[in-house]
Design an enzyme around this catalytic site. Structure first.
Site, PDB file in Angstrom:
ATOM      1  N   LYS A 111     -10.947 -18.699  27.166  1.00  0.00           N
ATOM      2  CA  LYS A 111     -11.514 -17.444  26.664  1.00  0.00           C
ATOM      3  C   LYS A 111     -11.381 -16.281  27.645  1.00  0.00           C
ATOM      4  O   LYS A 111     -11.528 -15.126  27.260  1.00  0.00           O
ATOM      5  CB  LYS A 111     -12.977 -17.650  26.247  1.00  0.00           C
ATOM      6  CG  LYS A 111     -13.076 -18.602  25.066  1.00  0.00           C
ATOM      7  CD  LYS A 111     -14.386 -18.536  24.328  1.00  0.00           C
ATOM      8  CE  LYS A 111     -14.251 -19.357  23.045  1.00  0.00           C
ATOM      9  NZ  LYS A 111     -15.368 -19.420  22.197  1.00  0.00           N
ATOM     10  N   LYS A 194      -7.351 -23.573  15.242  1.00  0.00           N
ATOM     11  CA  LYS A 194      -8.644 -23.893  14.611  1.00  0.00           C
ATOM     12  C   LYS A 194      -9.134 -22.748  13.726  1.00  0.00           C
ATOM     13  O   LYS A 194      -8.976 -21.582  14.088  1.00  0.00           O
ATOM     14  CB  LYS A 194      -9.626 -24.145  15.762  1.00  0.00           C
ATOM     15  CG  LYS A 194     -11.036 -24.462  15.361  1.00  0.00           C
ATOM     16  CD  LYS A 194     -11.838 -24.711  16.626  1.00  0.00           C
ATOM     17  CE  LYS A 194     -13.252 -24.223  16.508  1.00  0.00           C
ATOM     18  NZ  LYS A 194     -13.993 -24.165  17.727  1.00  0.00           N
ATOM     19  N   LYS A 197     -14.768 -18.618  13.243  1.00  0.00           N
ATOM     20  CA  LYS A 197     -15.534 -17.526  12.632  1.00  0.00           C
ATOM     21  C   LYS A 197     -15.297 -16.183  13.306  1.00  0.00           C
ATOM     22  O   LYS A 197     -15.526 -15.145  12.697  1.00  0.00           O
ATOM     23  CB  LYS A 197     -17.017 -17.873  12.583  1.00  0.00           C
ATOM     24  CG  LYS A 197     -17.667 -18.183  13.919  1.00  0.00           C
ATOM     25  CD  LYS A 197     -19.153 -18.411  13.714  1.00  0.00           C
ATOM     26  CE  LYS A 197     -19.649 -19.684  14.345  1.00  0.00           C
ATOM     27  NZ  LYS A 197     -19.489 -19.793  15.795  1.00  0.00           N
TER      28      LYS A 197
HETATM   29  N1  AQP Z   1     -12.432 -25.233  12.392  1.00  0.00           N
HETATM   30  C1  AQP Z   1     -13.358 -26.123  12.679  1.00  0.00           C
HETATM   31  N2  AQP Z   1     -13.208 -27.397  12.297  1.00  0.00           N
HETATM   32  C2  AQP Z   1     -14.141 -28.312  12.586  1.00  0.00           C
HETATM   33  N3  AQP Z   1     -15.289 -28.039  13.247  1.00  0.00           N
HETATM   34  C3  AQP Z   1     -15.485 -26.765  13.638  1.00  0.00           C
HETATM   35  N4  AQP Z   1     -16.495 -26.171  14.299  1.00  0.00           N
HETATM   36  C4  AQP Z   1     -16.212 -24.860  14.433  1.00  0.00           C
HETATM   37  N5  AQP Z   1     -15.028 -24.578  13.875  1.00  0.00           N
HETATM   38  C5  AQP Z   1     -14.548 -25.746  13.375  1.00  0.00           C
HETATM   39  C6  AQP Z   1     -17.687 -26.849  14.766  1.00  0.00           C
HETATM   40  O1  AQP Z   1     -18.811 -26.051  14.470  1.00  0.00           O
HETATM   41  C7  AQP Z   1     -19.810 -26.255  15.489  1.00  0.00           C
HETATM   42  C8  AQP Z   1     -20.355 -24.932  15.910  1.00  0.00           C
HETATM   43  O2  AQP Z   1     -19.491 -24.279  16.706  1.00  0.00           O
HETATM   44  P1  AQP Z   1     -19.921 -22.956  17.458  1.00  0.00           P
HETATM   45  O3  AQP Z   1     -20.158 -21.891  16.525  1.00  0.00           O
HETATM   46  O4  AQP Z   1     -21.061 -23.180  18.376  1.00  0.00           O
HETATM   47  O5  AQP Z   1     -18.647 -22.674  18.315  1.00  0.00           O
HETATM   48  P2  AQP Z   1     -17.168 -22.863  18.035  1.00  0.00           P
HETATM   49  O6  AQP Z   1     -16.793 -24.299  17.998  1.00  0.00           O
HETATM   50  O7  AQP Z   1     -16.498 -22.039  19.084  1.00  0.00           O
HETATM   51  O8  AQP Z   1     -16.968 -22.260  16.584  1.00  0.00           O
HETATM   52  P3  AQP Z   1     -16.017 -21.087  16.151  1.00  0.00           P
HETATM   53  O9  AQP Z   1     -16.182 -20.904  14.676  1.00  0.00           O
HETATM   54  O10 AQP Z   1     -14.618 -21.310  16.651  1.00  0.00           O
HETATM   55  O11 AQP Z   1     -16.696 -19.880  16.878  1.00  0.00           O
HETATM   56  P4  AQP Z   1     -16.043 -18.774  17.761  1.00  0.00           P
HETATM   57  O12 AQP Z   1     -14.970 -18.173  16.898  1.00  0.00           O
HETATM   58  O13 AQP Z   1     -17.155 -17.815  18.030  1.00  0.00           O
HETATM   59  O14 AQP Z   1     -15.516 -19.403  19.020  1.00  0.00           O
HETATM   60  C9  AQP Z   1     -19.165 -27.068  16.586  1.00  0.00           C
HETATM   61  O15 AQP Z   1     -19.609 -28.414  16.481  1.00  0.00           O
HETATM   62  C10 AQP Z   1     -17.701 -26.978  16.286  1.00  0.00           C
HETATM   63  O16 AQP Z   1     -16.981 -28.107  16.709  1.00  0.00           O
END
Ligand code: AQP
Length: 328
Positions: A111, A194, A197
């Site tokens: 990041k 991936k 969000k």
């Molecule tokens: N694409 C995905 N497939 C499977 N699992 C996912 N998770 C997120 N995206 C996917 C799971 O959601 C949980 C919460 O994640 P988080 O919001 O704390 O952080 P993250 O994994 O970084 O999610 P994002 O959506 O990718 O957020 P940003 O864009 O802000 O970095 C976790 O258990 C994650 O594995």
């Protein structure tokens, strides 16, 4: 009963990836574990968020947790910032962490890549310690998380071991639970990345609160290949494999069943069936979401949770403060 802890950070509107990879597992696991699931709003602060949007997302996540089937009788649902002890313990753990080990966190490396020091918040560097605090403060036995967060659970174990060795047995060592392969959902426009969000365009991302019509369009225009065979092969056919994972997850089918079902289908027909499954799921979830928002139940659920989590966390932080010698 063993204890489970996990959370989602409100850095964007929740996606189908968050549901399939995380929330769905929490709902299943609440049958087996004493569960604590929270909105990780303090973790969202590692990047700038519009305050009004942040607040809205926190409310949305709470309503989505409940709409997805998290049961407040089995799962304690709370908002991280409403419990001041998490940040309190985090400071103590930070003082027992080293720059070297935090510099090795791959999430931080990813990041902060390409950014200069003035553009990277210290929070991005130290948030794995806050995550350790979130986990250790509850004596959590298991932490369901994506593969990308496994290293952070390992850090939590290392910090717990270091603290226990220095000050005496205080923290339980948590185990990460990584969903089986296939639970990771990829971006529909770039199926090797991936589905996230905080993605800037959102073109390949399905939001849990977006309209079924818009989700259908995104699925129909998902990137695939020219082979016209619906087979699960993530290396050579990442787009089709991603759609198959979405389909099997939402329809509770095995991959073999899905491959048989679409053995004679062209891609257009297959995509249309995936879109039907996604739209049906979204409409049902959104109906429940609206009912929950209208019921006005969320503040009462949070108040009850706060009473419970505060008791647990206060006890743990007092024990830690006593052991390290701070206070009068
Ligand atoms: N694409 C995905 N497939 C499977 N699992 C996912 N998770 C997120 N995206 C996917 C799971 O959601 C949980 C919460 O994640 P988080 O919001 O704390 O952080 P993250 O994994 O970084 O999610 P994002 O959506 O990718 O957020 P940003 O864009 O802000 O970095 C976790 O258990 C994650 O594995």
């Amino acid at each position: 009963m063993k204890r489970l802890l996990s959370g989602i950070k409100p850095t964007g509107d929740l996606t189908l990836g968050n549901y399939i990879g995380a929330i769905r597992q929490f709902v299943e696991m609440q049958k087996k574990y004493e569960s604590f699931v929270f909105v990780a709003d303090l973790h969202a602060l590692t990047i700038y968020n519009d305050p009004k949007e942040l607040k809205k997302r926190i409310h949305d996540i709470l309503a989505i947790y409940l709409a997805s089937g998290l049961d407040p009788k089995k799962t304690t649902i709370f908002v991280q910032s409403e419990n001041l002890y998490h940040a309190n313990l985090s400071w103590v753990l930070e003082c027992n962490s080293y720059m070297g080990e935090l510099s090795r966190m791959t999430q931080f490396k990813d990041k902060s890549k390409g950014k200069n020091g003035e553009a990277i918040s210290c929070g991005l560097f130290t948030y794995p310690v806050l995550m350790a605090s979130d986990i250790l403060i509850y004596d959590a036995d298991v932490v369901p998380t994506g593969i990308d967060q496994k290293q952070h659970v390992e850090l939590a174990r290392n910090l717990a071991t270091r603290f226990n060795n220095r000050y005496g047995e205080t923290f339980k060592l948590p185990e990460p639970i990584i969903p089986e392969e296939g639970a990771k959902i990829y971006d529909l426009q770039n199926p090797t990345k991936k589905m996230s969000k905080s993605d800037e365009t959102g073109k390949g991302v399905i939001m849990l609160l977006e309209s079924a019509e818009s989700a259908r369009k995104k699925i129909m225009s998902a990137v695939t290949d020219s082979d016209n065979k619906v087979i699960y092969d993530p290396i050579n056919k990442p787009g089709i494999s991603n759609l198959l994972v979405i389909y099997t997850s939402l329809k509770n089918k095995t991959m073999k069943e899905a491959e048989e079902e679409f053995a004679n289908s062209k891609y257009g027909e297959f995509k249309s069936k995936v879109a039907d499954a996604v739209c049906e799921f979204l409409e049902d979830l959104q109906k429940k979401y609206r009912e929950i928002v209208e019921s006005g139940e969320i503040p009462r659920i949070l108040d009850e949770s706060n009473e419970k989590v505060e008791k647990i966390c206060k006890k743990k932080v007092q024990e830690v403060f006593e052991k390290i010698g701070v206070g009068r």
